[in-house]
Design a protein around this motif. Structure first.
Motif, PDB file in Angstrom:
ATOM      1  N   ALA A 181     -12.265  23.814 -34.036  1.00  0.00           N
ATOM      2  CA  ALA A 181     -13.522  23.101 -33.517  1.00  0.00           C
ATOM      3  C   ALA A 181     -14.386  22.953 -34.664  1.00  0.00           C
ATOM      4  O   ALA A 181     -15.118  21.948 -34.552  1.00  0.00           O
ATOM      5  CB  ALA A 181     -14.237  23.778 -32.384  1.00  0.00           C
ATOM      6  N   GLU A 182     -14.695  23.887 -35.574  1.00  0.00           N
ATOM      7  CA  GLU A 182     -15.618  23.707 -36.642  1.00  0.00           C
ATOM      8  C   GLU A 182     -15.337  22.489 -37.519  1.00  0.00           C
ATOM      9  O   GLU A 182     -16.079  21.619 -37.865  1.00  0.00           O
ATOM     10  CB  GLU A 182     -15.489  25.002 -37.640  1.00  0.00           C
ATOM     11  N   LEU A 183     -13.736  22.306 -37.794  1.00  0.00           N
ATOM     12  CA  LEU A 183     -13.509  21.342 -38.599  1.00  0.00           C
ATOM     13  C   LEU A 183     -13.687  19.851 -37.762  1.00  0.00           C
ATOM     14  O   LEU A 183     -14.407  18.836 -38.346  1.00  0.00           O
ATOM     15  CB  LEU A 183     -11.809  20.805 -38.708  1.00  0.00           C
ATOM     16  N   LYS A 184     -13.571  19.689 -36.632  1.00  0.00           N
ATOM     17  CA  LYS A 184     -14.123  18.549 -35.862  1.00  0.00           C
ATOM     18  C   LYS A 184     -15.562  18.241 -35.926  1.00  0.00           C
ATOM     19  O   LYS A 184     -16.191  17.358 -35.856  1.00  0.00           O
ATOM     20  CB  LYS A 184     -13.853  18.791 -34.148  1.00  0.00           C
ATOM     21  N   LYS A 185     -16.396  19.434 -36.068  1.00  0.00           N
ATOM     22  CA  LYS A 185     -17.669  19.329 -36.062  1.00  0.00           C
ATOM     23  C   LYS A 185     -17.972  18.715 -37.218  1.00  0.00           C
ATOM     24  O   LYS A 185     -19.049  17.845 -37.672  1.00  0.00           O
ATOM     25  CB  LYS A 185     -18.309  20.724 -36.004  1.00  0.00           C
ATOM     26  N   ILE A 186     -17.685  19.130 -38.570  1.00  0.00           N
ATOM     27  CA  ILE A 186     -17.694  18.484 -39.668  1.00  0.00           C
ATOM     28  C   ILE A 186     -17.472  17.118 -39.744  1.00  0.00           C
ATOM     29  O   ILE A 186     -18.345  16.355 -40.213  1.00  0.00           O
ATOM     30  CB  ILE A 186     -16.928  19.229 -40.828  1.00  0.00           C
ATOM     31  N   VAL A 187     -16.345  16.439 -39.227  1.00  0.00           N
ATOM     32  CA  VAL A 187     -16.064  15.060 -38.832  1.00  0.00           C
ATOM     33  C   VAL A 187     -17.442  14.363 -38.110  1.00  0.00           C
ATOM     34  O   VAL A 187     -17.845  13.597 -38.817  1.00  0.00           O
ATOM     35  CB  VAL A 187     -14.802  14.897 -38.434  1.00  0.00           C
ATOM     36  N   THR A 221      -3.014  17.672 -37.800  1.00  0.00           N
ATOM     37  CA  THR A 221      -3.076  16.444 -37.622  1.00  0.00           C
ATOM     38  C   THR A 221      -3.496  15.947 -36.115  1.00  0.00           C
ATOM     39  O   THR A 221      -3.763  14.911 -35.828  1.00  0.00           O
ATOM     40  CB  THR A 221      -1.641  15.643 -38.044  1.00  0.00           C
ATOM     41  N   GLN A 222      -3.294  16.908 -35.101  1.00  0.00           N
ATOM     42  CA  GLN A 222      -3.359  16.706 -33.665  1.00  0.00           C
ATOM     43  C   GLN A 222      -5.186  16.850 -33.417  1.00  0.00           C
ATOM     44  O   GLN A 222      -5.514  16.181 -32.595  1.00  0.00           O
ATOM     45  CB  GLN A 222      -2.683  17.487 -32.893  1.00  0.00           C
ATOM     46  N   GLU A 223      -5.659  17.720 -34.319  1.00  0.00           N
ATOM     47  CA  GLU A 223      -6.927  18.041 -34.090  1.00  0.00           C
ATOM     48  C   GLU A 223      -8.062  17.116 -34.752  1.00  0.00           C
ATOM     49  O   GLU A 223      -9.122  16.866 -34.293  1.00  0.00           O
ATOM     50  CB  GLU A 223      -7.344  19.351 -34.573  1.00  0.00           C
ATOM     51  N   ILE A 224      -7.757  16.825 -36.109  1.00  0.00           N
ATOM     52  CA  ILE A 224      -8.556  15.845 -36.787  1.00  0.00           C
ATOM     53  C   ILE A 224      -7.745  14.653 -37.305  1.00  0.00           C
ATOM     54  O   ILE A 224      -6.549  14.999 -37.476  1.00  0.00           O
ATOM     55  CB  ILE A 224      -9.385  16.502 -37.821  1.00  0.00           C
ATOM     56  N   ALA A 225      -8.313  13.689 -37.850  1.00  0.00           N
ATOM     57  CA  ALA A 225      -7.536  12.413 -38.357  1.00  0.00           C
ATOM     58  C   ALA A 225      -7.172  12.485 -39.602  1.00  0.00           C
ATOM     59  O   ALA A 225      -7.525  11.884 -40.717  1.00  0.00           O
ATOM     60  CB  ALA A 225      -8.370  11.066 -37.883  1.00  0.00           C
ATOM     61  N   ILE A 226      -6.350  13.556 -40.026  1.00  0.00           N
ATOM     62  CA  ILE A 226      -5.826  13.707 -41.392  1.00  0.00           C
ATOM     63  C   ILE A 226      -5.022  12.345 -41.589  1.00  0.00           C
ATOM     64  O   ILE A 226      -4.330  11.874 -41.027  1.00  0.00           O
ATOM     65  CB  ILE A 226      -4.632  14.676 -41.499  1.00  0.00           C
ATOM     66  N   ILE A 244      10.544  15.256 -47.947  1.00  0.00           N
ATOM     67  CA  ILE A 244      10.952  14.179 -47.024  1.00  0.00           C
ATOM     68  C   ILE A 244      10.601  14.566 -45.473  1.00  0.00           C
ATOM     69  O   ILE A 244       9.880  13.668 -45.119  1.00  0.00           O
ATOM     70  CB  ILE A 244      12.361  13.889 -47.157  1.00  0.00           C
ATOM     71  N   PRO A 245      11.144  15.658 -44.924  1.00  0.00           N
ATOM     72  CA  PRO A 245      10.743  15.828 -43.730  1.00  0.00           C
ATOM     73  C   PRO A 245       9.297  15.811 -43.486  1.00  0.00           C
ATOM     74  O   PRO A 245       8.674  15.724 -42.329  1.00  0.00           O
ATOM     75  CB  PRO A 245      11.354  17.407 -43.344  1.00  0.00           C
ATOM     76  N   ILE A 246       8.463  16.382 -44.584  1.00  0.00           N
ATOM     77  CA  ILE A 246       7.015  16.411 -44.270  1.00  0.00           C
ATOM     78  C   ILE A 246       6.327  15.244 -43.911  1.00  0.00           C
ATOM     79  O   ILE A 246       5.773  15.062 -43.049  1.00  0.00           O
ATOM     80  CB  ILE A 246       6.287  17.274 -45.468  1.00  0.00           C
ATOM     81  N   CYS A 247       6.680  14.108 -45.075  1.00  0.00           N
ATOM     82  CA  CYS A 247       6.173  12.977 -44.906  1.00  0.00           C
ATOM     83  C   CYS A 247       6.623  12.227 -43.682  1.00  0.00           C
ATOM     84  O   CYS A 247       5.832  11.614 -42.785  1.00  0.00           O
ATOM     85  CB  CYS A 247       6.770  11.905 -46.074  1.00  0.00           C
ATOM     86  N   GLN A 248       7.988  12.464 -43.136  1.00  0.00           N
ATOM     87  CA  GLN A 248       8.324  11.752 -41.926  1.00  0.00           C
ATOM     88  C   GLN A 248       8.013  12.307 -40.726  1.00  0.00           C
ATOM     89  O   GLN A 248       7.441  11.540 -39.747  1.00  0.00           O
ATOM     90  CB  GLN A 248      10.142  11.967 -42.163  1.00  0.00           C
ATOM     91  N   GLU A 249       7.986  13.516 -40.711  1.00  0.00           N
ATOM     92  CA  GLU A 249       7.619  14.518 -39.599  1.00  0.00           C
ATOM     93  C   GLU A 249       5.968  14.249 -38.983  1.00  0.00           C
ATOM     94  O   GLU A 249       5.753  14.129 -37.852  1.00  0.00           O
ATOM     95  CB  GLU A 249       7.985  15.776 -39.346  1.00  0.00           C
ATOM     96  N   LEU A 250       5.377  13.996 -40.209  1.00  0.00           N
ATOM     97  CA  LEU A 250       3.689  14.106 -39.962  1.00  0.00           C
ATOM     98  C   LEU A 250       3.503  12.663 -40.231  1.00  0.00           C
ATOM     99  O   LEU A 250       2.321  12.189 -39.688  1.00  0.00           O
ATOM    100  CB  LEU A 250       3.182  14.792 -41.019  1.00  0.00           C
ATOM    101  N   ASN A 251       4.333  11.779 -40.597  1.00  0.00           N
ATOM    102  CA  ASN A 251       3.982  10.211 -40.818  1.00  0.00           C
ATOM    103  C   ASN A 251       2.786  10.079 -41.779  1.00  0.00           C
ATOM    104  O   ASN A 251       1.782   9.487 -41.217  1.00  0.00           O
ATOM    105  CB  ASN A 251       3.818   9.502 -39.202  1.00  0.00           C
ATOM    106  N   LEU A 252       2.638  10.895 -42.611  1.00  0.00           N
ATOM    107  CA  LEU A 252       1.528  10.968 -43.577  1.00  0.00           C
ATOM    108  C   LEU A 252       1.862  10.906 -45.087  1.00  0.00           C
ATOM    109  O   LEU A 252       3.027  11.363 -45.497  1.00  0.00           O
ATOM    110  CB  LEU A 252       0.896  12.142 -43.520  1.00  0.00           C
ATOM    111  N   PRO A 253       1.036   9.943 -45.992  1.00  0.00           N
ATOM    112  CA  PRO A 253       1.633   9.854 -47.444  1.00  0.00           C
ATOM    113  C   PRO A 253       1.092  11.090 -48.026  1.00  0.00           C
ATOM    114  O   PRO A 253       0.043  11.785 -47.533  1.00  0.00           O
ATOM    115  CB  PRO A 253       0.656   8.467 -47.619  1.00  0.00           C
TER     116      PRO A 253
END
Ligand SMILES: Nc1nc2c(ncn2[C@@H]2O[C@H](COP(=O)(O)OP(=O)(O)OP(=O)(O)O)[C@@H](O)[C@H]2O)c(=O)[nH]1
Ligand SMILES: [Mg+2]
Length: 280
Positions: A181-187, A221-226, A244-253
């Motif tokens: 929740a604190e991370l969301k607050k920072i955002v 990634t579900q809590e804040i827009a990484i 490879i699985p990290i980028c693909q499963e999270l769909n993030l560069p």
């Protein structure tokens, strides 16, 4: 980053795919699995190599590129640019913040926000790096509101024309809802002051954990827009194929690789140079 320096820093990445040069298809499969590419992607890649008319090394490089070349975030063109760094405990956030400051210092006025108000020595650690790089820091005290620290840093940036704000946050287990929740607050603070999300909302992932890091990363990634990843401790890890699985499963560069403990040990991620570094 100058090409020579890039090559030099990347030389600290383990050449996990070097044996592919002489390997049979079965051996390549084993090499991929050992590098923590994971069963799912290993099978897909092997099938493609078998179908390809290119030699196995060229085919494998093309496959790897396909999986890790993910569109980059597009920062808004409004100052200050905000870079926020979060991740689980000990994943390399504070070190990455210091390294990012060092990188950006060359063409930008940088201010750091020490928004890890949870751990005793967090502020000292970041102050040490700030002093070393000569960068401005908004310090904090344990127990202080992390959102308030970020508020101060952005206000100071606006008042004194800093164009880059880099935010260190407390390490947190993804299961701690109060800290999430604190991370969301920072955002929210960033949004309120600047009418935008952090331009770069980065998640640090300890590369030595390989695929085991994915589940906890997913919760962030579900809590804040990484919108980008920093793979830390990439120097020496034998599990580098997990990218490879990290980028693909999270769909993030991946935006940066951490390849050591020194301030200059952060490499802007270049997929082709990276893939080449895994082979020779
Ligand atoms: N070898 C290596 N070590 C690293 C790298 N990045 C960070 N470390 C080390 O990992 C340890 C943890 O780094 P920190 O930056 O303090 O991690 P953190 O995520 O801020 O930790 P907490 O704030 O406690 O959650 C330190 O000993 C760093 O020197 C890297 O790229 N390579
Ligand atoms: Mg830290």
């Amino acid at each position: 980053m100058a090409f020579n320096r890039l090559t030099k820093v990347l030389s600290r990445v383990k050449k996990i795919f070097a044996p592919v040069h002489k390997g049979s298809i079965d051996e390549i499969e084993e090499i991929l699995l050992r590098a923590d590419v994971g069963v799912k992607y290993t099978h897909r890649i092997i099938e493609e190599i078998k179908k390809s008319r290119k030699d196995p090394v060229t085919a494998l490089k093309a496959e790897l590129y396909k999986y890790i070349n993910i569109p980059l975030p597009r920062p808004e063109d409004t100052a200050p640019m905000v870079i926020m760094v979060s991740g689980v405990n000990g994943s390399g956030k504070t070190t990455t913040v210091a390294k990012l400051a060092y990188l950006h210092l060359k063409n930008s006025r940088v201010i750091l926000a020490s928004a890890d108000t949870y751990r005793d020595a967090a502020n000292e650690q970041l102050s040490f790096w700030a002093a070393k790089t000569g960068v401005e820091l908004v310090a904090s005290q344990k127990g202080q509101d992390a959102g308030a620290v970020v508020y101060d840093a952005i206000s100071k940036a606006q008042a004194r024309n800093f164009n880059t704000v880099i935010v260190d946050t407390a390490g947190r287990l993804h299961t701690r809802t109060d800290l999430m929740a604190e991370l969301k607050k920072i955002v929210r603070v960033v949004k309120k002051l600047l009418n935008k999300e952090p331009d770069f909302n980065l998640l640090t992932i300890d590369a030595t954990l390989g695929q085991n890091s994915i589940q906890q990363a997913r919760i962030f990634t579900q809590e804040i827009a990484i919108n980008g990843l920093v793979l830390t401790k990439f120097d020496g890890t034998a599990k580098g194929g997990a990218i490879i699985p990290i980028c693909q499963e999270l769909n993030l560069p991946v935006l940066y690789l951490g390849v050591g403990e020194r301030i200059e040990d952060l490499v802007p991620f270049d997929p082709r140079a990276f893939i080449d570094a895994l082979f020779d």
